[in-house]
Design an enzyme around this catalytic site. Structure first.
Site, short mmCIF file in Angstrom:
data_model
loop_
_atom_site.label_atom_id
_atom_site.label_comp_id
_atom_site.label_asym_id
_atom_site.label_seq_id
_atom_site.Cartn_x
_atom_site.Cartn_y
_atom_site.Cartn_z
N THR A 98 0.82 -1.21 0.00
CA THR A 98 0.00 0.00 0.00
C THR A 98 0.86 1.26 0.00
O THR A 98 1.94 1.29 0.60
CB THR A 98 -0.96 0.00 1.21
OG1 THR A 98 -1.59 1.28 1.31
CG2 THR A 98 -0.25 -0.28 2.52
N SER A 134 -1.59 3.28 10.45
CA SER A 134 -2.51 2.40 11.20
C SER A 134 -1.82 1.05 11.40
O SER A 134 -0.83 0.74 10.73
CB SER A 134 -3.82 2.18 10.43
OG SER A 134 -3.59 1.31 9.32
N TYR A 178 -3.01 -1.67 10.46
CA TYR A 178 -3.14 -2.35 9.16
C TYR A 178 -1.97 -1.97 8.24
O TYR A 178 -1.31 -2.83 7.67
CB TYR A 178 -4.49 -1.99 8.49
CG TYR A 178 -4.38 -2.06 6.99
CD1 TYR A 178 -4.29 -3.29 6.34
CD2 TYR A 178 -4.30 -0.90 6.22
CE1 TYR A 178 -4.13 -3.36 4.97
CE2 TYR A 178 -4.14 -0.96 4.85
CZ TYR A 178 -4.06 -2.19 4.23
OH TYR A 178 -3.87 -2.25 2.88
N HIS A 179 -1.74 -0.65 8.08
CA HIS A 179 -0.66 -0.22 7.19
C HIS A 179 0.68 -0.75 7.68
O HIS A 179 1.55 -1.12 6.88
CB HIS A 179 -0.64 1.31 7.07
CG HIS A 179 -1.78 1.89 6.27
ND1 HIS A 179 -2.91 2.41 6.84
CD2 HIS A 179 -1.96 2.01 4.92
CE1 HIS A 179 -3.75 2.83 5.90
NE2 HIS A 179 -3.20 2.60 4.72
N LYS A 236 1.55 -4.19 6.45
CA LYS A 236 2.09 -4.23 5.08
C LYS A 236 3.57 -3.87 5.08
O LYS A 236 4.34 -4.38 4.25
CB LYS A 236 1.31 -3.26 4.18
CG LYS A 236 -0.17 -3.58 4.03
CD LYS A 236 -0.42 -4.65 3.00
CE LYS A 236 -1.88 -4.77 2.64
NZ LYS A 236 -2.14 -5.82 1.65
#
Ligand code: USQ
Length: 392
Positions: free
Chosen positions: A145, A180, A182-183, A186
């Site tokens: 991302t 975040s 989530y990020h 990645k």
């Protein structure tokens, strides 16, 4: 090409599978339906009703839009499933979408953050080891991302940075400042894959994708049962998709904070084109290749203005509301990200023209009766590290 799409039941995975099948490639999809479970947890449904994966595959194979699609059900955090999958299929390329994709989801509480990083990081590690065991020459195409970089006050390069320090030079991974848990997952994946390329000689392309918008691809339009999931809720909906639904539902557009947050964006059709380009131009053995996968940069306020204008053209009166930002992020900042690698390989972008916004608005309008206004307002806050009752 024999290509395995992990997360083949998802917003991007399913259209990607049909794209390669239509192009004549041998396609396998795998999924564990985790996304459908996370939706159920929060009482969320996509705008368009989505059949089961079994039904979608059956429909594709009946419609005859290309090669048949083959399917496996299983979880990447179960290493035995992953090893068996790769031993049986022996893919040339693997497109890995099978991760928890939502920043807000990951910021709900401890268990959501831990689940996100466990699911994403361990699933990806299992995949790397299974590839090493059963198909070490296969090309891993990993969905990363743009949010890995965050919003630094310097130009964003495509993954790597040439650094001169105390008179010496080196090429290092571009510094990451994700927004975040989530990020962050990645970022951890990118580091693990870079290591596997450097140490094992794996071949991998990390696609640092921007925010995707859009509903239709050439294949989703072949039959209602082939369409893809379109989220507008506060957990899984991305910003432009949300604004379009809000406009149709007669709700003000939820611009978080000042609205100067700038990101890279791309049409779902260009996601398929970029993955196709990556797959047909594989990375060399030992090469950790990074492409910034977006076609245009917009601020949130610019997107809101576009939707207001599209609403006017369609006879809708659309208001904008600057909400107190539920996230902790810069609302006014420098943003200049490079994205030439994919265009150099032939990508011809589908840009966000008035026609494209109008067409999406018209499609959403056709489903207005299915909009659930209760799942739109943001409910997850970044600040404070909230801990849910169930979690203590
Ligand atoms: N935003 C609003 N109002 C809304 C929703 C979002 O102002 O109603 C703002 C957010 O605060 C943020 C921006 O819009 O500044 C983008 O938010 P988003 O929810 O559309 O996207 P994001 O959370 O960044 O995540 C999405 C996907 C994720 C992907 C990422 C690419 O869910 O899987 O990795 O886009 S990127 O943003 O480049 O990191």
């Amino acid at each position: 090409m024999k290509i395995l799409i992990l997360g083949g039941d998802g917003y991007l995975g399913w259209p990607t599978a049909m794209h390669f099948a239509a192009a004549g490639d041998t396609v396998w999809v795998a999924d564990n339906f985790a996304k459908r479970k996370w939706e159920l947890e929060d009482g969320i449904e996509p705008l368009l009703a989505i059949p089961t994966l079994h039904r979608r595959v059956q429909c594709w194979n009946e419609v005859g839009g290309g090669q048949p699609i083959n399917m496996k059900i299983g979880d990447l955090t179960n290493h035995r499933f992953v090893y068996n999958l790769l031993r049986e299929i022996q893919p040339d390329a693997i497109v890995h979408y099978a991760e928890q994709p939502s920043a807000p989801y990951s910021m709900q509480n401890r268990s959501a953050a831990v689940m996100t990083q466990h699911n994403n990081v361990i699933g990806n590690l299992n995949l790397m080891f299974a590839m090493q065991a059963h198909c070490p020459d296969a090309h891993l195409i990993k969905l990363g991302t743009m949010g890995e970089y965050g919003t630094p006050n310097i130009d964003i390069e495509e993954g790597w940075l040439e650094v001169e320090h105390n008179g010496r030079k080196d090429r290092v991974l571009y510094p990451k400042k994700p927004g975040s848990f989530y990020h962050l997952s990645k970022v951890h994946d990118s580091h693990n894959i870079e290591f596997a390329c450097r140490i094992w000689g794996m071949r991998a392309t990390d696609l640092n994708q921007g925010v995707v918008y859009g509903i239709d691809t050439d294949q989703t339009q072949l039959a209602d049962e082939l369409r893809t999931s379109f989220h507008y809720d506060h957990v899984f909906g991305t910003v432009l998709n949300r604004f379009l639904v809000q406009a149709v539902a007669g709700l003000p557009l939820t611009v978080y904070g000042k609205g100067g947050q700038t990101r890279g964006f791309l049409n779902i059709r260009d996601t398929l084109a970029c993955v196709d380009i990556a797959a047909r131009n594989p990375a060399d053995r030992g090469d950790f290749r990074i492409f910034n996968q977006f076609t245009e940069q917009f601020s949130v306020s610019q997107l809101a203005d576009m939707v207001v204008a599209a609403g006017q053209r369609a006879g809708l009166s659309v208001a904008v509301e600057n909400l107190e930002n539920p996230r902790v992020e810069q609302e006014e900042h420098y943003y200049n990200a490079k994205n030439t690698a994919l265009t150099d390989l032939g990508l011809q972008p589908n840009l966000l023209t008035e026609e494209v916004v109008d067409a999406m608005l018209a499609t959403v309008r056709g489903q207005a009766g299915r909009v659930d206004p209760r799942i739109i307002a943001p409910q997850i806050r970044w600040a404070g590290g909230e801990v849910s009752k169930a979690d203590t």
